[in-house]
Motif scaffolding. Sequence first.
Motif, short mmCIF file in Angstrom:
data_model
loop_
_atom_site.label_atom_id
_atom_site.label_comp_id
_atom_site.label_asym_id
_atom_site.label_seq_id
_atom_site.Cartn_x
_atom_site.Cartn_y
_atom_site.Cartn_z
N TYR A 16 37.48 43.80 43.11
CA TYR A 16 36.29 43.53 43.34
C TYR A 16 36.36 41.85 44.71
O TYR A 16 35.10 42.03 45.34
CB TYR A 16 35.52 43.06 42.24
CG TYR A 16 35.44 44.18 41.02
CD1 TYR A 16 34.20 44.95 41.96
CD2 TYR A 16 35.16 44.04 39.94
CE1 TYR A 16 33.91 46.31 40.95
CE2 TYR A 16 34.96 45.40 39.64
CZ TYR A 16 34.09 46.20 39.83
OH TYR A 16 34.08 47.29 39.20
N GLN A 17 36.96 41.12 43.97
CA GLN A 17 37.61 40.29 44.70
C GLN A 17 37.54 40.64 46.62
O GLN A 17 37.21 39.97 47.70
CB GLN A 17 38.67 39.67 44.82
CG GLN A 17 38.40 38.40 43.22
CD GLN A 17 39.05 38.06 43.03
OE1 GLN A 17 40.39 37.56 42.40
NE2 GLN A 17 39.88 36.89 43.79
N ARG A 68 32.88 41.51 46.35
CA ARG A 68 31.74 41.78 44.91
C ARG A 68 32.43 40.52 43.76
O ARG A 68 33.08 40.90 42.76
CB ARG A 68 32.35 43.39 44.27
CG ARG A 68 31.22 43.52 45.10
CD ARG A 68 31.36 45.69 44.86
NE ARG A 68 31.19 46.11 43.76
CZ ARG A 68 31.03 47.37 43.41
NH1 ARG A 68 32.01 47.90 43.73
NH2 ARG A 68 30.80 47.79 42.15
N ASP A 81 31.14 38.62 41.98
CA ASP A 81 30.67 38.16 40.09
C ASP A 81 30.88 39.77 39.16
O ASP A 81 31.10 39.79 37.77
CB ASP A 81 28.97 38.71 40.15
CG ASP A 81 28.10 37.68 40.72
OD1 ASP A 81 28.91 36.28 40.97
OD2 ASP A 81 26.81 37.77 41.10
N ALA A 82 31.46 40.84 39.81
CA ALA A 82 32.00 42.12 39.03
C ALA A 82 33.38 41.52 38.35
O ALA A 82 34.06 42.23 37.83
CB ALA A 82 31.58 43.00 39.88
N ALA A 129 34.21 38.13 38.06
CA ALA A 129 33.87 36.99 37.09
C ALA A 129 34.18 37.95 36.06
O ALA A 129 34.92 37.49 35.08
CB ALA A 129 33.30 36.45 38.02
N ALA A 130 33.39 39.06 36.02
CA ALA A 130 33.31 39.70 34.66
C ALA A 130 34.52 40.55 34.23
O ALA A 130 35.00 40.42 32.62
CB ALA A 130 31.89 40.82 35.11
N THR A 185 37.11 37.81 32.20
CA THR A 185 36.35 37.85 31.90
C THR A 185 36.50 37.91 30.26
O THR A 185 37.05 37.75 29.32
CB THR A 185 34.62 37.21 31.10
OG1 THR A 185 34.08 35.82 32.84
CG2 THR A 185 33.97 36.28 30.15
N CYS A 202 38.80 33.33 41.52
CA CYS A 202 37.75 33.78 41.59
C CYS A 202 36.66 33.21 41.37
O CYS A 202 35.47 32.33 42.63
CB CYS A 202 37.57 35.14 40.29
SG CYS A 202 35.60 35.69 40.88
N ARG A 225 33.83 31.09 44.25
CA ARG A 225 32.51 31.72 44.31
C ARG A 225 31.78 29.87 43.89
O ARG A 225 31.03 29.26 43.91
CB ARG A 225 31.92 31.68 42.30
CG ARG A 225 32.57 33.21 42.94
CD ARG A 225 32.18 33.59 41.31
NE ARG A 225 30.96 33.98 40.19
CZ ARG A 225 30.54 34.21 39.33
NH1 ARG A 225 32.02 33.58 37.98
NH2 ARG A 225 29.59 33.90 38.53
#
Length: 378
Positions: free
Chosen positions: A255-256, A260, A262-263, A265-266, A269, A288, A292
């Motif tokens: 994703y990075q 993407r 935000d995805a 980071a999700a 998490t 990440c 951001r």
Amino acid sequence: MQRLVIVRNPWARAKRWLRELNGWYLCARVVRRCGAAQAASRLLERALRAQPQRKDLHLEAGRFYLRCGQLEKAAWHCRQFNPAVDGENFVSWVESTCREPHGGLLGNRLDTLTILGNWHLEAGEYRKALECFNQVAAGGRVQAAVLNNKGLCLLRLGKDEEALAEFRQAAALKVTPEILVNMGVALNRLGRWPEAHACYERAQRQRYSSQELLINKGYALFQLGRYEEALLCFEMVRPMSPNDITVLNNLAACYQKTGRFDAAAACYTAALRHHPYDAALHNNYALCLVRRRAYAEALTHYERALELDPDNETFMANKAQCLTRLGRLDEAMEICDRLLRLAPDNQLYWGLKADVLTAAGAEAEAVEHYNRSLGLTG
């Protein structure tokens, strides 16, 4: 002188033979030779219920379950044959029996060694497993399954080149998807990404799929810079292993790379909820967050990573960069000085300190450090 010939009553011997005759056992042998192991097992148990006192039947049952890889059942029956055997010493007893002149007591010696090798492999005792497989090979048995398992042992022991050679030999005898995937893993570890990817593709063309294949194929694609394809592999695996740290970490990395954040980071998490003590995970999440521009939050994860792994120089360098972005230059400089004391020839650390000096307005000193980072001065 005449010799007397004593003729024994044949009926007594026949009666004894008939008493010992066990129809269940005879059926079990016939069925086993036909390849119906499950049916043979049931018949053998019936034979033992009919004549539980017969030690030879218990020995035969021990051999049968050993061939099937059911070591706990083999141990129980062998204990009826030899009371000195128990669950704790069964494997070592089988190993010593294989080394003795009557090594065929438990059946074919090479079969027994193969089963022991598989047992040690599953138990994580890779050196013992490798020793068993080597003895099997020395006995003249060259089978794809044995070579494949030998390769797995070598892979676990970090001998990637030797493991690859075993997998290639196994594939030369019989190409199976499992062998191709194992070959791909060895090639991954050797950094030979195009060859590894080709192995995974060949396995898939044989209509084979598994989590291991998708994870390792995804990793090879990531290293080849094919991030969207790698992302698809990890996204397909995630529903099957939603909390797997390897899947979540690699998914976040994809994703990075595709922007993407935000995805990503999700994913981090979610991974940290289940693996809060993984230092590398905290470091990766911080990277990440830096992308951001959430520098303060990133710093807390760098600090947590260093709490878990205080001597990790990569984590220190990343923290120094984050501190520089936050304007906490004295703390960043302190970390740079520590890193240079630990590794005075590391050009990356000289460049890192040059960045801190530039941020502090010390351009002349920064130029000198940039030169050191490029290897232009000593």
